[in-house]
Scaffold this motif. Structure first.
Motif, mmCIF file in Angstrom:
data_model
loop_
_atom_site.group_PDB
_atom_site.id
_atom_site.type_symbol
_atom_site.label_atom_id
_atom_site.label_comp_id
_atom_site.label_asym_id
_atom_site.label_seq_id
_atom_site.Cartn_x
_atom_site.Cartn_y
_atom_site.Cartn_z
ATOM 1 N N GLN A 1 0.820 -1.218 0.000
ATOM 2 C CA GLN A 1 0.000 0.000 0.000
ATOM 3 C C GLN A 1 0.852 1.264 0.000
ATOM 4 O O GLN A 1 0.458 2.281 -0.578
ATOM 5 C CB GLN A 1 -0.948 -0.002 1.206
ATOM 6 N N ILE B 1 1.921 1.677 -3.563
ATOM 7 C CA ILE B 1 0.831 2.231 -4.361
ATOM 8 C C ILE B 1 0.658 3.724 -4.080
ATOM 9 O O ILE B 1 0.576 4.542 -5.007
ATOM 10 C CB ILE B 1 -0.468 1.456 -4.080
ATOM 11 N N ASN C 1 3.291 5.914 -5.547
ATOM 12 C CA ASN C 1 3.455 5.722 -6.992
ATOM 13 C C ASN C 1 4.801 5.071 -7.298
ATOM 14 O O ASN C 1 5.482 5.421 -8.267
ATOM 15 C CB ASN C 1 3.309 7.051 -7.744
ATOM 16 N N GLY D 1 -5.038 4.692 -4.004
ATOM 17 C CA GLY D 1 -4.317 4.883 -5.253
ATOM 18 C C GLY D 1 -3.191 5.869 -5.017
ATOM 19 O O GLY D 1 -3.051 6.426 -3.930
ATOM 20 N N ALA E 1 -0.067 7.903 -12.866
ATOM 21 C CA ALA E 1 -0.462 6.957 -11.820
ATOM 22 C C ALA E 1 -0.241 5.523 -12.294
ATOM 23 O O ALA E 1 -0.773 5.114 -13.332
ATOM 24 C CB ALA E 1 -1.917 7.179 -11.443
ATOM 25 N N TYR F 1 -1.042 2.756 -10.591
ATOM 26 C CA TYR F 1 -1.969 1.781 -10.035
ATOM 27 C C TYR F 1 -3.388 2.343 -10.010
ATOM 28 O O TYR F 1 -3.589 3.497 -9.625
ATOM 29 C CB TYR F 1 -1.560 1.407 -8.597
ATOM 30 N N PRO F 2 -4.371 1.553 -10.373
ATOM 31 C CA PRO F 2 -5.762 1.991 -10.220
ATOM 32 C C PRO F 2 -6.153 1.913 -8.747
ATOM 33 O O PRO F 2 -5.556 1.179 -7.956
ATOM 34 C CB PRO F 2 -6.542 0.965 -11.054
ATOM 35 N N ALA F 3 -7.152 2.676 -8.375
ATOM 36 C CA ALA F 3 -7.614 2.664 -6.988
ATOM 37 C C ALA F 3 -8.303 1.344 -6.664
ATOM 38 O O ALA F 3 -9.032 0.781 -7.477
ATOM 39 C CB ALA F 3 -8.568 3.829 -6.752
ATOM 40 N N TYR G 1 -7.929 -5.886 -1.993
ATOM 41 C CA TYR G 1 -6.541 -6.216 -2.274
ATOM 42 C C TYR G 1 -6.054 -7.428 -1.486
ATOM 43 O O TYR G 1 -5.399 -8.321 -2.011
ATOM 44 C CB TYR G 1 -5.664 -5.004 -1.962
ATOM 45 N N HIS H 1 -1.334 -5.630 -10.353
ATOM 46 C CA HIS H 1 -2.149 -4.434 -10.126
ATOM 47 C C HIS H 1 -1.576 -3.215 -10.856
ATOM 48 O O HIS H 1 -2.233 -2.191 -10.990
ATOM 49 C CB HIS H 1 -2.196 -4.182 -8.613
ATOM 50 N N GLN H 2 -0.341 -3.335 -11.355
ATOM 51 C CA GLN H 2 0.373 -2.203 -11.949
ATOM 52 C C GLN H 2 -0.095 -1.943 -13.379
ATOM 53 O O GLN H 2 -0.302 -2.862 -14.165
ATOM 54 C CB GLN H 2 1.874 -2.508 -11.928
ATOM 55 N N LYS H 3 -0.237 -0.668 -13.729
ATOM 56 C CA LYS H 3 -0.691 -0.293 -15.068
ATOM 57 C C LYS H 3 0.434 -0.313 -16.091
ATOM 58 O O LYS H 3 0.219 -0.602 -17.270
ATOM 59 C CB LYS H 3 -1.282 1.122 -15.049
#
Length: 386
Positions: free
Chosen positions: A289, A292, A295, A329, A341, A343-345, A351, A369-371
């Motif tokens: 967390q 996240i 960032n 997020g 960003a 990671y999405p919220a 989680y 979870h990473q974009k």
């Protein structure tokens, strides 16, 4: 919402109770639970096959013992005000650090260790009264994850909710040994104060206002849990792990390690480093967390536990987590055009279902979870730039 593939996995692999709005409640373990302490005390010469790790996951029992590398030590009473800079460097380089002069009474720490040693010395039938389930994990346990036929870890544990109050289950708090409940509550109260101090340091060290990360966590409406780990003697420590490699899914972890019996290993690049606990210190690591929220300026780091053929080992892990139903997020101040960003919220309730169903699996959860796979180099937090 919870990932639908994960829901299907959970329904397939465990006995579960469907809940409204796509969530699930884990109900029972997929197989009878065997206490590792019982196996150890029966004098086995070899460990059962379902504790033998694949070759790639087996430990190097000499990792880091040459002292060539060690996680940093941060003095929380640094009169020069260098605590934030030291935390920033430790988080960037290791994701782990030890804290000294932390303000937690040594006598209380010793009492906490002793009551839990005494608990694990109780007869099995007394401990079994507190047996847990995967619904909340609270109580006396011996496995993580509900995958039938999984390779298990060589360890037992006791898990308790401290915050929020509505999640506490008084019937799961051991009545014996005497003063266990009182000691655990006092210990939890002191660790909560320490975590609040650490969150402020993390906030400052990442270039944010002192209260920014604490506010993003939910202010005073946070979660806190305690996991007491008991690793019995293992006749074949080269084949097993006390706890498989993983990153912690929550915010920060404050570990009281056994400074007489080493066992914690931290991944540093492509090798594992055995942590040398400083007597009287706590070992702190950032969880998913924090990765996240910042960032990925700070990253959670894989760690694992090796076991010992000659000695048992006890440790107390205090987990400080965000408000569980609040979307988490990256904070806006750490999102830029060059570093969008990552990671999405997602709420922490959603989680942590991953580890509760699959058990420890490296950093696979936060990576999934990473974009983005890669971005420009991470900037140094403003407070520690040269």
């Amino acid at each position: 919402m919870v990932d639908q593939q994960l829901i299907r996995f959970t329904l397939d692999r465990a006995r579960v109770k469907p809940e409204p709005m796509g969530s699930v409640q884990l109900v029972d373990w997929p197989e009878p639970v065997v206490r590792v302490q019982t196996l150890s005390e029966n004098g086995l010469a070899t460990i059962p096959a379902h504790y033998i790790k694949p070759h790639a996951d087996r430990p190097s029992l000499s990792a880091g013992l040459d002292g060539a590398a060690s996680i940093p030590v941060v003095d929380l009473e640094d009169s020069d005000g260098g605590g934030a800079a030291a935390v920033a460097e430790a988080c960037r380089e290791w994701g782990f650090f030890q804290v000294v002069n932390h303000g937690v009474d040594r006598g209380l720490v010793e009492r906490a260790v002793e009551v839990w040693r005494a608990f694990f010395r109780l007869p099995l039938e007394e401990k079994q009264a507190y047996a847990n389930s995967p619904a909340t994990y609270e109580g006396y346990g011996s496995r993580l994850g509900v995958d039938k036929g999984a390779i298990l870890d060589w360890g037992d544990y006791f898990f308790l909710h401290l915050l929020p109050e509505k999640l506490k289950s008084p019937e799961k708090w051991p009545a014996m040994p005497t003063h266990c409940r009182q000691t655990v509550q006092e210990y939890g109260d002191e660790l909560l104060k320490l975590c609040k101090r650490l969150m402020k340091l993390l906030s400052i060290s990442s270039g944010l206002d002192v209260d920014r990360l604490p506010e993003a966590f939910g202010g005073d409406d946070v979660g806190a849990t305690l996991r007491v780990n008991y690793y019995p003697k293992c006749p074949q420590p080269e084949l097993a792990l006390g706890l498989s490699a993983h990153s912690d899914p929550g915010g920060i972890t404050v570990l009281l390690a056994d400074d007489a019996v080493k066992g914690l290993q931290v991944r540093k690049g492509d090798r594992w480093v055995t942590v040398q606990p400083v007597p009287g210190a706590f070992i702190v690591n950032v969880g998913d967390q924090i990765q996240i929220l910042t960032n990925a300026i700070y990253k959670s780091v894989e760690h694992r536990v090796v076991v010992n053929a000659e000695k048992e080992r006890l440790s107390l892990a205090f987990f400080y987590n965000p408000k569980s139903d609040m979307a988490m997020g990256p904070v806006a101040e750490l999102v830029t055009a060059d570093r969008p960003a990552m990671y999405p919220a997602m709420t922490f309730d959603e989680y942590r279902l991953f580890i509760r169903s699959k058990g420890p699996k490296g950093k696979s959860q936060v990576k999934s979870h990473q974009k983005y796979d890669s971005l420009r180099p991470i900037m140094q937090p403003p407070c520690v730039r040269a």
